[in-house]
Write a protein that holds these residues in place. Structure first.
Motif, mmCIF file in Angstrom:
data_model
loop_
_atom_site.group_PDB
_atom_site.id
_atom_site.type_symbol
_atom_site.label_atom_id
_atom_site.label_comp_id
_atom_site.label_asym_id
_atom_site.label_seq_id
_atom_site.Cartn_x
_atom_site.Cartn_y
_atom_site.Cartn_z
ATOM 1 N N ASP A 49 -67.719 48.317 22.435
ATOM 2 C CA ASP A 49 -68.165 47.211 23.288
ATOM 3 C C ASP A 49 -67.254 45.989 23.172
ATOM 4 O OD1 ASP A 49 -70.376 48.734 24.128
ATOM 5 O OD2 ASP A 49 -71.526 48.106 22.373
ATOM 6 N N GLY A 50 -65.939 46.253 23.124
ATOM 7 C CA GLY A 50 -64.972 45.166 23.084
ATOM 8 C C GLY A 50 -64.766 44.535 21.722
ATOM 9 N N ILE A 51 -65.409 45.079 20.691
ATOM 10 C CA ILE A 51 -65.300 44.520 19.339
ATOM 11 C C ILE A 51 -64.747 45.589 18.397
ATOM 12 C CG2 ILE A 51 -66.577 43.522 17.388
ATOM 13 C CD1 ILE A 51 -68.667 42.573 19.445
ATOM 14 N N TRP A 52 -63.780 45.190 17.547
ATOM 15 C CA TRP A 52 -63.225 46.115 16.570
ATOM 16 C C TRP A 52 -64.147 46.183 15.347
ATOM 17 C CZ3 TRP A 52 -59.562 49.540 17.534
ATOM 18 C CH2 TRP A 52 -58.711 49.319 18.613
ATOM 19 N N VAL A 53 -64.808 47.311 15.189
ATOM 20 C CA VAL A 53 -65.798 47.494 14.125
ATOM 21 C C VAL A 53 -65.188 48.301 12.976
ATOM 22 C CG1 VAL A 53 -68.064 48.445 13.566
ATOM 23 C CG2 VAL A 53 -67.648 47.485 15.844
ATOM 24 N N PRO A 54 -65.262 47.807 11.715
ATOM 25 C CA PRO A 54 -64.719 48.550 10.575
ATOM 26 C C PRO A 54 -65.468 49.872 10.358
ATOM 27 C CG PRO A 54 -65.102 46.252 9.995
ATOM 28 C CD PRO A 54 -65.769 46.478 11.318
ATOM 29 N N VAL A 55 -64.698 50.931 10.133
ATOM 30 C CA VAL A 55 -65.265 52.252 9.864
ATOM 31 C C VAL A 55 -65.092 52.620 8.398
ATOM 32 C CG1 VAL A 55 -65.026 54.725 10.389
ATOM 33 C CG2 VAL A 55 -64.843 53.047 12.233
ATOM 34 N N ASP A 56 -63.949 52.237 7.824
ATOM 35 C CA ASP A 56 -63.641 52.567 6.431
ATOM 36 C C ASP A 56 -62.578 51.594 5.943
ATOM 37 O OD1 ASP A 56 -63.612 53.857 3.989
ATOM 38 O OD2 ASP A 56 -63.402 55.876 4.857
ATOM 39 N N VAL A 180 -60.030 62.651 22.971
ATOM 40 C CA VAL A 180 -59.851 61.205 22.762
ATOM 41 C C VAL A 180 -58.437 60.716 23.058
ATOM 42 C CG1 VAL A 180 -61.712 61.029 21.056
ATOM 43 C CG2 VAL A 180 -59.367 61.518 20.287
ATOM 44 N N LEU A 181 -57.455 61.622 23.062
ATOM 45 C CA LEU A 181 -56.074 61.190 23.266
ATOM 46 C C LEU A 181 -55.821 60.715 24.694
ATOM 47 C CD1 LEU A 181 -53.946 63.812 21.280
ATOM 48 C CD2 LEU A 181 -54.785 61.589 20.535
ATOM 49 N N GLY A 182 -56.424 61.388 25.678
ATOM 50 C CA GLY A 182 -56.198 61.027 27.076
ATOM 51 C C GLY A 182 -56.546 59.573 27.366
ATOM 52 N N PRO A 183 -57.809 59.165 27.157
ATOM 53 C CA PRO A 183 -58.178 57.760 27.395
ATOM 54 C C PRO A 183 -57.404 56.770 26.525
ATOM 55 C CG PRO A 183 -60.136 59.143 27.235
ATOM 56 C CD PRO A 183 -58.976 59.995 26.817
ATOM 57 N N SER A 184 -57.121 57.154 25.276
ATOM 58 C CA SER A 184 -56.433 56.239 24.359
ATOM 59 C C SER A 184 -54.999 55.969 24.806
ATOM 60 C CB SER A 184 -56.443 56.807 22.932
ATOM 61 O OG SER A 184 -57.765 56.954 22.473
ATOM 62 N N ARG A 207 -56.040 60.443 40.417
ATOM 63 C CA ARG A 207 -56.148 61.427 41.495
ATOM 64 C C ARG A 207 -56.584 62.795 40.972
ATOM 65 N NH1 ARG A 207 -51.259 60.225 43.761
ATOM 66 N NH2 ARG A 207 -52.139 58.367 44.716
ATOM 67 N N THR A 208 -56.148 63.143 39.773
ATOM 68 C CA THR A 208 -56.465 64.457 39.212
ATOM 69 C C THR A 208 -57.446 64.391 38.034
ATOM 70 O OG1 THR A 208 -54.507 64.330 37.780
ATOM 71 C CG2 THR A 208 -54.252 65.441 39.907
ATOM 72 N N ALA A 209 -57.819 63.161 37.640
ATOM 73 C CA ALA A 209 -58.684 63.002 36.462
ATOM 74 C C ALA A 209 -60.104 63.496 36.725
ATOM 75 C CB ALA A 209 -58.726 61.534 36.040
ATOM 76 N N PRO A 210 -60.703 64.219 35.765
ATOM 77 C CA PRO A 210 -62.103 64.633 35.907
ATOM 78 C C PRO A 210 -63.029 63.431 35.754
ATOM 79 C CG PRO A 210 -61.296 65.209 33.735
ATOM 80 C CD PRO A 210 -60.112 64.671 34.493
ATOM 81 N N GLN A 211 -64.260 63.589 36.165
ATOM 82 C CA GLN A 211 -65.222 62.489 36.102
ATOM 83 C C GLN A 211 -65.467 62.030 34.672
ATOM 84 O OE1 GLN A 211 -66.233 61.082 39.003
ATOM 85 N NE2 GLN A 211 -67.033 59.450 37.693
ATOM 86 N N ASN A 216 -65.214 57.389 30.823
ATOM 87 C CA ASN A 216 -64.954 56.838 29.497
ATOM 88 C C ASN A 216 -65.098 55.313 29.572
ATOM 89 O OD1 ASN A 216 -62.769 55.441 27.632
ATOM 90 N ND2 ASN A 216 -63.314 57.367 26.663
ATOM 91 N N PRO A 217 -65.846 54.687 28.653
ATOM 92 C CA PRO A 217 -66.113 53.237 28.744
ATOM 93 C C PRO A 217 -64.859 52.373 28.888
ATOM 94 C CG PRO A 217 -67.486 54.229 27.054
ATOM 95 C CD PRO A 217 -66.554 55.299 27.515
ATOM 96 N N LEU A 218 -63.783 52.689 28.134
ATOM 97 C CA LEU A 218 -62.561 51.892 28.209
ATOM 98 C C LEU A 218 -61.869 52.062 29.562
ATOM 99 C CD1 LEU A 218 -61.056 52.515 24.652
ATOM 100 C CD2 LEU A 218 -62.250 50.483 25.453
ATOM 101 N N VAL A 219 -61.794 53.315 30.024
ATOM 102 C CA VAL A 219 -61.158 53.607 31.309
ATOM 103 C C VAL A 219 -61.959 52.977 32.443
ATOM 104 C CG1 VAL A 219 -60.471 55.436 32.923
ATOM 105 C CG2 VAL A 219 -60.123 55.747 30.459
ATOM 106 N N LYS A 220 -63.286 53.133 32.368
ATOM 107 C CA LYS A 220 -64.173 52.603 33.408
ATOM 108 C C LYS A 220 -64.042 51.088 33.517
ATOM 109 C CE LYS A 220 -68.882 53.446 35.041
ATOM 110 N NZ LYS A 220 -70.177 54.082 34.702
ATOM 111 N N ASP A 221 -63.985 50.419 32.368
ATOM 112 C CA ASP A 221 -63.853 48.959 32.356
ATOM 113 C C ASP A 221 -62.505 48.540 32.937
ATOM 114 O OD1 ASP A 221 -64.746 46.255 31.469
ATOM 115 O OD2 ASP A 221 -62.988 46.417 30.170
ATOM 116 N N TYR A 222 -61.442 49.269 32.575
ATOM 117 C CA TYR A 222 -60.106 48.949 33.097
ATOM 118 C C TYR A 222 -60.078 49.104 34.619
ATOM 119 C CZ TYR A 222 -55.197 49.022 34.222
ATOM 120 O OH TYR A 222 -53.983 48.732 34.793
#
Length: 248
Positions: A49-56, A180-184, A207-211, A216-222
């Motif tokens: 959600d636009g915030i970098w959250v620590p995982v480890d 995860v690589l595609g959207p990233s 044009r060729t991307a699947p739904q 993807n939240p990042l792609v959709k927002d962009y």
């Protein structure tokens, strides 16, 4: 008897499921030859959600650091030192070996990290090839070559390299639409633009991307911001044309 067997078997099956899910773990083992990193804390952060959250997190001790945890899902994260992003990583089942040396960051050992850093390495090589052409032109001019004679040829070579790089990026994203690589990588590509916009490259990818990729939240927002910006640019262009027509 059948009833007794069923009651014994169900917990046994649940234990198998529990054991198999708990056995999926990520391990990050890193080495650094950068002395200034010693004693520093490194963080794995995930964008939510636009915030970098620590995982480890882990401290670098004598050039080494380790992190581990459950890998119940594949996640794209970034290795940080304080607020400085160092490198992207994929958290997936298995051991990731991270190497940090001056000017070179590599992660390998799991399928998606291997694929990601193969991509980054080839893209960097293509970028260097374009830069080498620019340096070549400067050297040839200094050596007395006719600038008009060499400029067009080197410009053509540079454009071919840029087209090769654009195609490589598009093909890589298309091959990884469903992980995860595609959207990233798409977001990495778009981060090089001055602001979100619908370029020819972005439109080709969509044009060729699947739904699932478009959702993807990042792609959709962009895409939302890019389409809004393009609408504003069109409106501004029409306004200028109307003002120009009225002045005549």
């Amino acid at each position: 008897m059948n009833k007794i067997v069923m009651h014994i078997g169900l917990p046994f099956l649940l234990l198998i499921v529990l054991f198999s899910s708990c056995s999926r773990k990520y391990r990050v083992e890193g080495n650094s030859s950068i002395i200034s990193l010693d004693g520093k804390m490194l963080y794995l952060k995930m964008l939510e959600d636009g915030i970098w959250v620590p995982v480890d997190s882990a401290e670098v001790i004598h050039g080494c650091f380790k992190m581990k945890g459950p890998a119940d899902s594949v996640r794209m994260v970034t290795l940080y030192m304080n607020d400085d992003a160092l490198m992207p990583l994929v958290l997936e089942d298995g051991k990731v070996k991270v190497s940090i040396t001056p000017g070179n960051f590599v992660a390998e050992g799991t399928p998606l990290n291997d694929k990601l850093y193969d991509f980054i390495n080839r893209r960097n090589n293509l970028e260097r090839a374009v830069e080498d052409l620019e340096r070549k032109e400067a050297r040839m001019v200094l050596d007395g070559a006719d600038i008009d004679a060499i400029h067009d040829d080197l410009k053509r070579q540079g454009e071919e390299k840029l087209k090769e790089m654009d195609k490589y990026i598009r093909d890589f994203i298309a091959e990884n639409y469903e992980n995860v690589l595609g959207p990233s990588v798409f977001m990495m590509m778009c981060s090089m633009l001055p602001y979100p916009m619908m370029t020819e490259q972005v439109e080709d990818i969509m044009r060729t991307a699947p739904q699932s990729f478009k959702d993807n939240p990042l792609v959709k927002d962009y895409l939302s911001k890019a389409k809004e910006n393009m609408k504003l640019i069109e409106e501004h262009k029409r306004l200028q044309e109307n003002m120009s027509a009225q002045s005549h």
